[in-house]
Design a protein around this motif. Structure first.
Motif, short mmCIF file in Angstrom:
data_model
loop_
_atom_site.label_atom_id
_atom_site.label_comp_id
_atom_site.label_asym_id
_atom_site.label_seq_id
_atom_site.Cartn_x
_atom_site.Cartn_y
_atom_site.Cartn_z
N MET A 1 18.01 41.48 5.80
CA MET A 1 18.97 42.52 6.26
C MET A 1 19.88 41.78 7.47
O MET A 1 19.34 41.10 8.31
CB MET A 1 18.02 43.59 6.93
CG MET A 1 17.09 44.28 6.12
SD MET A 1 17.98 45.73 5.14
CE MET A 1 18.48 46.69 6.32
N GLY A 2 21.01 41.83 7.17
CA GLY A 2 22.20 41.47 8.24
C GLY A 2 22.32 42.17 9.42
O GLY A 2 22.01 43.46 9.33
N ARG A 3 23.09 42.02 10.25
CA ARG A 3 23.29 42.74 11.59
C ARG A 3 24.54 43.85 11.31
O ARG A 3 24.61 44.60 12.07
CB ARG A 3 23.83 41.65 12.71
CG ARG A 3 22.56 40.83 13.07
CD ARG A 3 22.73 40.28 14.32
NE ARG A 3 21.67 39.31 14.72
CZ ARG A 3 21.52 38.93 16.08
NH1 ARG A 3 22.58 38.87 16.97
NH2 ARG A 3 20.63 38.09 16.19
N LEU A 4 25.30 43.57 10.15
CA LEU A 4 26.22 44.61 10.06
C LEU A 4 25.63 45.55 8.78
O LEU A 4 26.23 46.37 8.49
CB LEU A 4 27.38 43.89 9.30
CG LEU A 4 27.98 42.86 10.16
CD1 LEU A 4 29.19 42.47 9.57
CD2 LEU A 4 28.28 43.72 11.61
N ASP A 5 24.20 45.37 8.40
CA ASP A 5 23.76 46.44 7.32
C ASP A 5 24.01 47.99 8.00
O ASP A 5 23.42 48.00 9.16
CB ASP A 5 22.40 46.23 7.00
CG ASP A 5 22.19 45.16 6.06
OD1 ASP A 5 22.71 45.22 4.96
OD2 ASP A 5 21.39 44.15 6.23
N GLY A 6 24.42 48.94 7.05
CA GLY A 6 24.54 50.19 7.69
C GLY A 6 25.54 50.69 8.56
O GLY A 6 25.81 51.64 8.80
N LYS A 7 26.55 49.66 8.91
CA LYS A 7 27.50 49.74 9.88
C LYS A 7 28.73 50.19 8.91
O LYS A 7 28.97 50.03 8.18
CB LYS A 7 27.90 48.55 10.52
CG LYS A 7 26.87 48.00 11.77
CD LYS A 7 26.86 48.68 12.95
CE LYS A 7 25.88 47.93 13.66
NZ LYS A 7 25.98 48.41 15.23
N THR A 8 29.55 51.28 9.74
CA THR A 8 30.56 51.87 9.17
C THR A 8 31.82 51.41 9.75
O THR A 8 32.11 51.20 11.00
CB THR A 8 30.61 53.43 9.52
OG1 THR A 8 29.55 53.96 8.75
CG2 THR A 8 31.88 54.08 8.80
N VAL A 9 32.70 50.47 8.93
CA VAL A 9 33.74 49.59 9.27
C VAL A 9 34.75 50.14 8.74
O VAL A 9 35.03 50.36 7.53
CB VAL A 9 33.50 47.96 8.95
CG1 VAL A 9 34.55 47.34 9.53
CG2 VAL A 9 32.32 47.40 9.56
N VAL A 10 35.93 50.44 9.72
CA VAL A 10 37.41 50.43 8.97
C VAL A 10 37.95 49.48 9.24
O VAL A 10 38.08 48.93 10.55
CB VAL A 10 37.66 51.84 9.97
CG1 VAL A 10 39.20 52.27 9.59
CG2 VAL A 10 37.07 53.13 9.36
N ILE A 11 38.89 48.86 8.34
CA ILE A 11 39.52 47.94 8.41
C ILE A 11 41.05 48.07 7.98
O ILE A 11 41.02 48.73 6.93
CB ILE A 11 39.00 46.37 7.88
CG1 ILE A 11 40.08 45.27 7.95
CG2 ILE A 11 38.64 46.84 6.39
CD1 ILE A 11 39.56 44.07 7.51
N THR A 12 42.19 47.98 8.67
CA THR A 12 43.37 48.03 8.07
C THR A 12 43.99 46.90 7.79
O THR A 12 43.48 45.81 7.74
CB THR A 12 44.27 48.69 9.25
OG1 THR A 12 44.57 47.64 10.27
CG2 THR A 12 43.73 49.78 9.75
N GLY A 13 45.10 47.01 6.90
CA GLY A 13 45.84 45.83 6.42
C GLY A 13 45.09 45.04 5.37
O GLY A 13 44.95 43.77 5.36
N ALA A 14 44.06 45.61 4.65
CA ALA A 14 43.29 44.96 3.74
C ALA A 14 43.60 44.87 2.40
O ALA A 14 42.85 44.50 1.33
CB ALA A 14 41.88 45.71 3.81
N GLY A 15 45.03 44.98 2.00
CA GLY A 15 45.45 44.87 0.84
C GLY A 15 45.42 43.50 0.12
O GLY A 15 45.77 43.38 -1.02
N ARG A 16 45.75 42.66 1.07
CA ARG A 16 45.81 41.36 0.59
C ARG A 16 45.60 40.48 1.68
O ARG A 16 45.11 40.81 3.06
CB ARG A 16 47.49 40.94 0.52
CG ARG A 16 48.42 41.23 1.69
CD ARG A 16 49.71 41.30 1.23
NE ARG A 16 50.50 41.49 2.53
CZ ARG A 16 51.03 40.49 3.51
NH1 ARG A 16 50.49 39.30 3.36
NH2 ARG A 16 51.68 40.97 4.55
#
Length: 245
Positions: free
Chosen positions: A1-16
């Motif tokens: 289990m990583g420390r980001l498991d279950g975290k909701t992440v919003v990231i912009t500019g992710a098309g490239r």
């Protein structure tokens, strides 16, 4: 289990580029990734890439950060999908290079609107969702150009101005919203167009004149910052290209 498991992440500019690689790395560590690009097809292509490479799913959105209505719709769509945001990553920005004097006025306005106003407005409208998280983070990928007397020579003066504004906004947000970890990452020139987990991704470049770090180094630095215990905040993560000994 990583420390980001279950975290909701919003990231912009992710098309490239780096945003796409970072979105894949976050999903690979168990995060529930919601990603945006100006072009919805690019965002959806990143989701397909994430599924192929990591086996994880992600959710695609379109958002033009130079357009208030587009930002408001993006956040409304997020609210319909998730009750909270644990990590907001501001990666979207508009690049400006070459002569400042020769840059078209419309491009200057678009750069300020997307990189500065867009970052501010998205953060504002995402705050209610961040407040629903027990451990909220805001991380902005700025640039060495956002540091006083620093930065590359290629971007023009307006680009430096937009990145300096992002720095100032994050610094003030850190003072006024002390319950949120607010982090800024300042990369120099780097090779950004690498696909996550490709053969080129794992190569180890040697320091030397004219050589730069790659997207892998930037992504790994960001993951390092996000995965720290809550007692620790890496407020400003400044990356430098190392010269050969």
């Amino acid at each position: 289990m990583g420390r980001l498991d279950g975290k909701t992440v919003v990231i912009t500019g992710a098309g490239r580029s780096t945003g796409r690689a970072l979105a894949a790395a976050l999903a690979d560590r168990g995060a529930d990734v919601h990603l945006s690009a100006r072009d919805k097809e690019q965002a959806e292509d990143t989701c397909r890439f994430i599924k192929d490479v990591t086996g994880s799913s992600a959710t695609a959105y379109s958002c033009d950060f130079a357009d208030l209505g587009s930002i408001q719709q993006f956040v409304s769509n997020l609210r319909a999908k998730t009750p909270k945001i644990d990590i907001l990553i501001n990666s979207a920005a508009m690049w400006l290079s070459g002569s400042f004097e020769a840059t078209d006025d419309d491009h200057l306005i678009a750069a300020v609107n997307s990189t500065v106003t867009g970052t501010i407005l998205l953060t504002k409208h995402c705050l209610p969702l961040l407040e629903m998280s027990e451990d909220p983070d805001i991380l902005t990928i700025v640039s060495k150009s956002g540091l006083a007397l620093e930065g590359q020579s290629e971007p023009n003066a307006a680009y430096h101005a937009t990145k300096t504004a992002q720095t100032a906004f994050m610094n003030r947000l850190r003072q006024t919203h002390t319950h949120i970890r607010v982090m800024s990452v300042f990369p120099p020139d780097f090779e950004s167009d690498l696909e996550y987990k490709s053969s080129a991704w794992s190569k180890q470049p040697s320091p030397g004149k004219g050589k730069t770090m790659t997207a892998r180094h930037v992504v790994e630095a960001i993951l390092f910052a996000l995965e720290q215990d809550r007692i620790c905040t890496l407020e400003s993560l400044v990356l430098r290209n190392s010269a050969s000994c």
